[in-house]
Structure formats: C-alpha cells, structure tokens
Design a protein around this motif. Structure first.
Motif, PDB file in Angstrom:
ATOM      1  N   PHE A  85       0.830  -1.199   0.000  1.00  0.00           N
ATOM      2  CA  PHE A  85       0.000   0.000   0.000  1.00  0.00           C
ATOM      3  C   PHE A  85       0.866   1.250   0.000  1.00  0.00           C
ATOM      4  O   PHE A  85       1.845   1.345   0.740  1.00  0.00           O
ATOM      5  CB  PHE A  85      -0.914   0.020   1.228  1.00  0.00           C
ATOM      6  N   GLU A  86       0.459   2.222  -0.797  1.00  0.00           N
ATOM      7  CA  GLU A  86       1.069   3.550  -0.739  1.00  0.00           C
ATOM      8  C   GLU A  86       0.656   4.228   0.562  1.00  0.00           C
ATOM      9  O   GLU A  86      -0.512   4.155   0.974  1.00  0.00           O
ATOM     10  CB  GLU A  86       0.598   4.388  -1.929  1.00  0.00           C
ATOM     11  N   VAL A  87       1.609   4.877   1.223  1.00  0.00           N
ATOM     12  CA  VAL A  87       1.304   5.651   2.423  1.00  0.00           C
ATOM     13  C   VAL A  87       2.003   6.998   2.350  1.00  0.00           C
ATOM     14  O   VAL A  87       2.959   7.181   1.601  1.00  0.00           O
ATOM     15  CB  VAL A  87       1.735   4.914   3.715  1.00  0.00           C
ATOM     16  N   SER A  88       1.493   7.937   3.140  1.00  0.00           N
ATOM     17  CA  SER A  88       2.072   9.277   3.199  1.00  0.00           C
ATOM     18  C   SER A  88       1.638   9.905   4.515  1.00  0.00           C
ATOM     19  O   SER A  88       0.945   9.272   5.322  1.00  0.00           O
ATOM     20  CB  SER A  88       1.579  10.137   2.021  1.00  0.00           C
ATOM     21  N   SER A  89       2.001  11.159   4.719  1.00  0.00           N
ATOM     22  CA  SER A  89       1.610  11.858   5.943  1.00  0.00           C
ATOM     23  C   SER A  89       0.110  12.143   5.981  1.00  0.00           C
ATOM     24  O   SER A  89      -0.403  12.614   7.000  1.00  0.00           O
ATOM     25  CB  SER A  89       2.388  13.171   6.064  1.00  0.00           C
ATOM     26  N   ASP A  90      -0.618  11.863   4.902  1.00  0.00           N
ATOM     27  CA  ASP A  90      -2.062  12.091   4.864  1.00  0.00           C
ATOM     28  C   ASP A  90      -2.855  10.940   5.468  1.00  0.00           C
ATOM     29  O   ASP A  90      -4.061  11.080   5.691  1.00  0.00           O
ATOM     30  CB  ASP A  90      -2.537  12.303   3.418  1.00  0.00           C
ATOM     31  N   VAL A  91      -2.191   9.797   5.693  1.00  0.00           N
ATOM     32  CA  VAL A  91      -2.915   8.618   6.182  1.00  0.00           C
ATOM     33  C   VAL A  91      -2.140   7.956   7.314  1.00  0.00           C
ATOM     34  O   VAL A  91      -0.921   8.081   7.413  1.00  0.00           O
ATOM     35  CB  VAL A  91      -3.150   7.579   5.059  1.00  0.00           C
ATOM     36  N   LEU A  92      -2.868   7.225   8.146  1.00  0.00           N
ATOM     37  CA  LEU A  92      -2.247   6.423   9.184  1.00  0.00           C
ATOM     38  C   LEU A  92      -1.537   5.243   8.530  1.00  0.00           C
ATOM     39  O   LEU A  92      -2.074   4.610   7.612  1.00  0.00           O
ATOM     40  CB  LEU A  92      -3.318   5.916  10.151  1.00  0.00           C
ATOM     41  N   ILE A  93      -0.325   4.949   8.973  1.00  0.00           N
ATOM     42  CA  ILE A  93       0.398   3.790   8.451  1.00  0.00           C
ATOM     43  C   ILE A  93      -0.287   2.522   8.961  1.00  0.00           C
ATOM     44  O   ILE A  93      -0.458   2.350  10.172  1.00  0.00           O
ATOM     45  CB  ILE A  93       1.864   3.816   8.902  1.00  0.00           C
ATOM     46  N   PRO A  94      -0.705   1.616   8.083  1.00  0.00           N
ATOM     47  CA  PRO A  94      -1.343   0.369   8.546  1.00  0.00           C
ATOM     48  C   PRO A  94      -0.411  -0.419   9.471  1.00  0.00           C
ATOM     49  O   PRO A  94       0.772  -0.582   9.176  1.00  0.00           O
ATOM     50  CB  PRO A  94      -1.609  -0.392   7.249  1.00  0.00           C
ATOM     51  N   ARG A  95      -0.972  -0.901  10.583  1.00  0.00           N
ATOM     52  CA  ARG A  95      -0.213  -1.678  11.556  1.00  0.00           C
ATOM     53  C   ARG A  95      -0.526  -3.161  11.415  1.00  0.00           C
ATOM     54  O   ARG A  95      -1.643  -3.532  11.027  1.00  0.00           O
ATOM     55  CB  ARG A  95      -0.574  -1.248  12.975  1.00  0.00           C
ATOM     56  N   PRO A  96       0.444  -4.013  11.782  1.00  0.00           N
ATOM     57  CA  PRO A  96       0.179  -5.462  11.730  1.00  0.00           C
ATOM     58  C   PRO A  96      -1.019  -5.874  12.579  1.00  0.00           C
ATOM     59  O   PRO A  96      -1.752  -6.801  12.212  1.00  0.00           O
ATOM     60  CB  PRO A  96       1.481  -6.066  12.284  1.00  0.00           C
ATOM     61  N   GLU A  97      -1.245  -5.177  13.708  1.00  0.00           N
ATOM     62  CA  GLU A  97      -2.369  -5.535  14.581  1.00  0.00           C
ATOM     63  C   GLU A  97      -3.709  -5.399  13.859  1.00  0.00           C
ATOM     64  O   GLU A  97      -4.665  -6.116  14.171  1.00  0.00           O
ATOM     65  CB  GLU A  97      -2.366  -4.656  15.838  1.00  0.00           C
ATOM     66  N   THR A  98      -3.784  -4.458  12.913  1.00  0.00           N
ATOM     67  CA  THR A  98      -5.044  -4.233  12.204  1.00  0.00           C
ATOM     68  C   THR A  98      -5.382  -5.402  11.283  1.00  0.00           C
ATOM     69  O   THR A  98      -6.543  -5.588  10.906  1.00  0.00           O
ATOM     70  CB  THR A  98      -4.969  -2.908  11.425  1.00  0.00           C
ATOM     71  N   GLU A  99      -4.389  -6.203  10.937  1.00  0.00           N
ATOM     72  CA  GLU A  99      -4.658  -7.396  10.134  1.00  0.00           C
ATOM     73  C   GLU A  99      -5.594  -8.361  10.865  1.00  0.00           C
ATOM     74  O   GLU A  99      -6.258  -9.184  10.230  1.00  0.00           O
ATOM     75  CB  GLU A  99      -3.350  -8.087   9.769  1.00  0.00           C
ATOM     76  N   ASP A 100      -5.656  -8.249  12.202  1.00  0.00           N
ATOM     77  CA  ASP A 100      -6.567  -9.115  12.961  1.00  0.00           C
ATOM     78  C   ASP A 100      -8.019  -8.901  12.533  1.00  0.00           C
ATOM     79  O   ASP A 100      -8.817  -9.850  12.550  1.00  0.00           O
ATOM     80  CB  ASP A 100      -6.428  -8.848  14.465  1.00  0.00           C
ATOM     81  N   LEU A 101      -8.368  -7.662  12.176  1.00  0.00           N
ATOM     82  CA  LEU A 101      -9.736  -7.406  11.707  1.00  0.00           C
ATOM     83  C   LEU A 101     -10.025  -8.184  10.427  1.00  0.00           C
ATOM     84  O   LEU A 101     -11.114  -8.732  10.253  1.00  0.00           O
ATOM     85  CB  LEU A 101      -9.943  -5.906  11.474  1.00  0.00           C
ATOM     86  N   ILE A 102      -9.045  -8.213   9.534  1.00  0.00           N
ATOM     87  CA  ILE A 102      -9.210  -8.971   8.288  1.00  0.00           C
ATOM     88  C   ILE A 102      -9.417 -10.453   8.603  1.00  0.00           C
ATOM     89  O   ILE A 102     -10.296 -11.114   8.013  1.00  0.00           O
ATOM     90  CB  ILE A 102      -7.991  -8.777   7.367  1.00  0.00           C
ATOM     91  N   ARG A 103      -8.641 -10.987   9.529  1.00  0.00           N
ATOM     92  CA  ARG A 103      -8.760 -12.412   9.873  1.00  0.00           C
ATOM     93  C   ARG A 103     -10.137 -12.723  10.447  1.00  0.00           C
ATOM     94  O   ARG A 103     -10.753 -13.741  10.102  1.00  0.00           O
ATOM     95  CB  ARG A 103      -7.669 -12.798  10.866  1.00  0.00           C
ATOM     96  N   LEU A 104     -10.638 -11.851  11.316  1.00  0.00           N
ATOM     97  CA  LEU A 104     -11.962 -12.065  11.883  1.00  0.00           C
ATOM     98  C   LEU A 104     -13.032 -12.047  10.796  1.00  0.00           C
ATOM     99  O   LEU A 104     -13.928 -12.913  10.770  1.00  0.00           O
ATOM    100  CB  LEU A 104     -12.268 -10.991  12.928  1.00  0.00           C
ATOM    101  N   ILE A 105     -12.951 -11.060   9.915  1.00  0.00           N
ATOM    102  CA  ILE A 105     -13.961 -10.932   8.862  1.00  0.00           C
ATOM    103  C   ILE A 105     -13.894 -12.110   7.891  1.00  0.00           C
ATOM    104  O   ILE A 105     -14.935 -12.662   7.502  1.00  0.00           O
ATOM    105  CB  ILE A 105     -13.787  -9.590   8.129  1.00  0.00           C
ATOM    106  N   MET A 106     -12.693 -12.500   7.505  1.00  0.00           N
ATOM    107  CA  MET A 106     -12.558 -13.629   6.591  1.00  0.00           C
ATOM    108  C   MET A 106     -13.095 -14.909   7.218  1.00  0.00           C
ATOM    109  O   MET A 106     -13.719 -15.740   6.540  1.00  0.00           O
ATOM    110  CB  MET A 106     -11.096 -13.807   6.185  1.00  0.00           C
ATOM    111  N   HIS A 107     -12.882 -15.091   8.512  1.00  0.00           N
ATOM    112  CA  HIS A 107     -13.408 -16.269   9.198  1.00  0.00           C
ATOM    113  C   HIS A 107     -14.933 -16.302   9.122  1.00  0.00           C
ATOM    114  O   HIS A 107     -15.543 -17.360   8.947  1.00  0.00           O
ATOM    115  CB  HIS A 107     -12.956 -16.261  10.662  1.00  0.00           C
ATOM    116  N   ASP A 108     -15.562 -15.130   9.226  1.00  0.00           N
ATOM    117  CA  ASP A 108     -17.025 -15.075   9.247  1.00  0.00           C
ATOM    118  C   ASP A 108     -17.660 -15.099   7.863  1.00  0.00           C
ATOM    119  O   ASP A 108     -18.781 -15.603   7.707  1.00  0.00           O
ATOM    120  CB  ASP A 108     -17.476 -13.807   9.980  1.00  0.00           C
ATOM    121  N   PHE A 109     -16.969 -14.543   6.853  1.00  0.00           N
ATOM    122  CA  PHE A 109     -17.630 -14.325   5.568  1.00  0.00           C
ATOM    123  C   PHE A 109     -17.003 -15.054   4.380  1.00  0.00           C
ATOM    124  O   PHE A 109     -17.549 -14.992   3.279  1.00  0.00           O
ATOM    125  CB  PHE A 109     -17.655 -12.823   5.244  1.00  0.00           C
ATOM    126  N   ALA A 110     -15.898 -15.727   4.543  1.00  0.00           N
ATOM    127  CA  ALA A 110     -15.215 -16.335   3.399  1.00  0.00           C
ATOM    128  C   ALA A 110     -16.081 -17.338   2.664  1.00  0.00           C
ATOM    129  O   ALA A 110     -15.958 -17.503   1.440  1.00  0.00           O
ATOM    130  CB  ALA A 110     -13.913 -17.002   3.847  1.00  0.00           C
TER     131      ALA A 110
END
Length: 285
Positions: A85-110
């Motif tokens: 992902f492109e990042v800059s001072s305009d956005v929050l840098i994605p953190r590894p911890e936020t990947e947990d949200l993806i894992r939860l959602i994929m578990h429920d909706f895959a």
C-alpha cells in the motif's frame, strides 16, 4: 560503493543512529528489499547487487530516518496482509495488529457465496481494510468512508494499483444523514482512539508524521467514534450482519459496553498477539 548486499547492509545499519541497533538493522533490510528486491536471506548470503540498479540517495534517506521520519514514508509504501500500500503523511500507516480485523472478517464471511457481501469501512485512511476485503472476499460490494479528501485520494490510488473495486466517499461518521445508505453485512472501522493524554508517551515518528485526525480523541469522550459506529450499526447492519472495530487496549470492556447497551447480543473482545485488548466483534444475534 559496495557491489554485494552485506557490506551495504552493514553500512546502512551503522548510519541509522536514531533507533536501537536491532531496529536499525531491520530498517536496513527493508531498504534493500524495497530498492533492490533483496530479501533478508539474500543479504545474509551476500548476494550481488543488481548490475542495472539505480542507486538511491542514501545520504538523504539516512538523514530522513535519523529525523525519525517513518521508514514507510521514506520508501512510500508498506505491506498489509501481503499487499503493498502507498502511504504518506495524509494517512495512518497500517499496523500489523489491524490485520486481525481482516482475519476475523474472513473467518465469518469467506464461505458466504450465495450473494455479495456488502461491506463498509468507516475511516478508511489508506484504504487498507477496504481494498484488502475487496481483494480477498470472493463476492463483495465495498465502500470506504473518510473525512479527509487527501486520504481518499491515497485510498483510490491503492485500489487502482491493487485492482480492487471499492467505492470511496467523503463522509463523517459523526454526522451521517439518517437515510444516506442502506444495509451492510459487515461494518468495519479502525477509528481514532488514542487519547490526548497518551501523546506524551508516544514516539516522534508517530507524533510528527502521522495525521492527528486519524489518531487522537479527547480524554473527555474517548469512545466518541465507537458510539457513532455502534449507532450507525444499529440501523444499517443487516439482521445477520457483524460489526468489527479496532480499539484502544485501555478501553476493551468500555467499548464492549457501548455495543451491549445498544442491544447487540453477541459482543466479544479479542486480544492481539501481545495479549492486549485489540478489537471488538459485535453481532445482533
């Protein structure tokens, strides 16, 4: 100038002085990966540097790092869920911890394939959640909201680069017209949750270079965005839908209570890999 990876790696590590040696070494690995495509194993094996390489301005790069500018801003990208992902001072840098949200959602909706999964990402920033879900869910109809037009510009570029179909809109969750949208199967948000009093304990590479609007809330109402997301979910979450939010580790039980008080019957706090409260999943039933 070095012709193989290890001497250059050692030189970069020594010159990055604003961080502890272990962090400096990891940054050196990231630089060689980004600019020359050399993985850690290549560096340790002392592979030859590409003969047709364009040499970056190492002096300028080291200077920026030693001012504690995030390395993600220096190289312009970061990896989230295996996507760049492109990042800059305009956005929050994605953190590894936020990947947990993806894992939860994929578990429920895959396995939900009978119809498209309608998803909204509230406070999308770089678009990391929205774009990743658009890429990973077999069928999805994804919308991303943010209050910052600059952030949305970055998110749209990321969606285009990563070939993800996402509808990005400027919208403030604190002021959403009642009849603005329909129902969603998945509501996800990583809203601002750092209290102003916590800023004194934060590093310069966050305070000086990442947007305040994506980070901070007033100590007087630290759950303001969770209340707004939960209120939105009450009327805009489908009967079998689920809401997911990343949280401040200090307010796990309090954030859970926000959803409990609004009638969600299945609310759970999840911990991250460090054992800290990191996310809440809330369903109507």
């Amino acid at each position: 100038m070095a012709s193989t990876a290890r001497p250059l790696y050692q030189q970069l590590s020594r010159n990055i002085t604003a961080y502890p040696p272990e962090e400096a070494r990891e940054m050196a690995f990231m630089l060689l990966d980004h600019y020359f495509g050399l993985r850690k194993a290549d560096v340790l094996a002392d592979r030859a540097l590409p003969t047709n390489r364009t040499e970056p301005d190492w002096f300028r790069i080291i200077e920026r790092l030693n001012r504690q500018e995030p390395i993600q801003h220096v190289i312009g990208t970061t990896i989230f869920c295996g996507l760049e992902f492109e990042v800059s001072s305009d956005v929050l840098i994605p953190r590894p911890e936020t990947e947990d949200l993806i894992r939860l959602i994929m578990h429920d909706f895959a396995d939900m394939t009978e119809r498209p999964v309608r998803v909204i990402d509230i406070g999308t920033g770089s678009g990391c959640l929205a774009v990743t879900l658009a890429r990973f869910l077999p069928q999805s109809d994804v919308t991303g909201w943010d209050v910052s037009e600059e952030a949305l510009t970055t998110a749209r570029r990321n969606a285009e680069t990563l070939q993800a179909d996402v509808n990005f809109e400027i919208q403030d969750i604190l002021n959403v017209p009642a009849d603005s949208v329909g129902l969603f199967d998945c509501i996800v948000s990583n809203p601002p949750y750092v209290t102003r009093s916590e800023a004194a304990h934060m590093d310069r590479n966050v305070l000086d270079y990442e947007p305040d609007v994506a980070l901070f809330v007033d100590d007087s109402d630290p759950l303001i965005f969770y209340k707004a997301v939960a209120d939105f979910a009450v009327t805009h979450l489908s009967e079998t839908g689920i809401c997911y939010v990343e949280i401040n580790e200090r307010f796990g039980d309090a954030t859970k209570a926000v959803f409990d008080e609004r009638g969600f019957t299945s609310v759970q706090v999840y911990k991250d890999i460090h054992g800290k409260d990191r996310s809440v999943r809330a369903a109507k039933k």
